[in-house]
Design a protein around this motif. Structure first.
Motif, PDB file in Angstrom:
ATOM      1  N   ALA A   1     -64.873  29.005  18.848  1.00  0.00           N
ATOM      2  CA  ALA A   1     -64.148  28.358  17.643  1.00  0.00           C
ATOM      3  C   ALA A   1     -65.409  28.458  16.557  1.00  0.00           C
ATOM      4  N   PRO A   2     -65.042  28.474  15.364  1.00  0.00           N
ATOM      5  CA  PRO A   2     -66.130  28.460  14.375  1.00  0.00           C
ATOM      6  C   PRO A   2     -66.436  26.703  14.251  1.00  0.00           C
ATOM      7  N   GLU A   3     -67.954  26.910  13.993  1.00  0.00           N
ATOM      8  CA  GLU A   3     -68.294  25.466  13.534  1.00  0.00           C
ATOM      9  C   GLU A   3     -68.071  24.935  12.182  1.00  0.00           C
ATOM     10  N   ASN A   4     -67.656  23.904  11.850  1.00  0.00           N
ATOM     11  CA  ASN A   4     -67.512  23.335  10.391  1.00  0.00           C
ATOM     12  C   ASN A   4     -66.393  23.894   9.808  1.00  0.00           C
ATOM     13  N   ASN A   5     -65.490  24.359  10.513  1.00  0.00           N
ATOM     14  CA  ASN A   5     -64.421  24.820   9.788  1.00  0.00           C
ATOM     15  C   ASN A   5     -63.366  23.982   9.097  1.00  0.00           C
ATOM     16  N   ALA A   6     -63.080  24.172   7.874  1.00  0.00           N
ATOM     17  CA  ALA A   6     -62.542  23.178   6.730  1.00  0.00           C
ATOM     18  C   ALA A   6     -60.907  23.172   7.123  1.00  0.00           C
ATOM     19  N   LYS A   7     -60.305  24.376   7.906  1.00  0.00           N
ATOM     20  CA  LYS A   7     -58.907  24.197   8.098  1.00  0.00           C
ATOM     21  C   LYS A   7     -58.565  23.946   9.481  1.00  0.00           C
ATOM     22  N   ARG A   8     -57.504  23.670   9.923  1.00  0.00           N
ATOM     23  CA  ARG A   8     -57.039  23.516  11.388  1.00  0.00           C
ATOM     24  C   ARG A   8     -57.427  24.874  11.976  1.00  0.00           C
ATOM     25  N   PHE A   9     -57.781  24.750  13.365  1.00  0.00           N
ATOM     26  CA  PHE A   9     -57.915  25.716  14.334  1.00  0.00           C
ATOM     27  C   PHE A   9     -57.236  25.498  15.501  1.00  0.00           C
TER      28      PHE A   9
END
Length: 67
Positions: free
Chosen positions: A38-46
């Motif tokens: 999973a991406p770090e510091n993602n602004a949207k819900r993952f």
């Protein structure tokens, strides 16, 4: 009823960013692998969808700790 359940499962699959399946039918077989991808510091819900058959208990915090 079975068709409705299959449609709900398909809807969840389409809305997820990553999929975990113990039987190897997805890119990840463990939740830890999916969380690491999973991406770090993602602004949207993952969303990580865990298919049926995964029997371990999961404890996931909202944020990943930086190491």
């Amino acid at each position: 009823m079975i068709l409705l359940i299959k449609l709900i499962e398909l809807s969840r699959l389409l809305q997820s960013d990553l999929i975990v399946a113990k039987d190897g039918s997805s890119n990840f077989t463990t939740v830890n692998e999916a969380i690491a991808a999973a991406p770090e510091n993602n602004a949207k819900r993952f969303v990580i969808y865990v298919k049926k058959g995964y029997t371990k208990k999961l404890y996931v915090s909202r944020r990943r700790k930086k190491t």
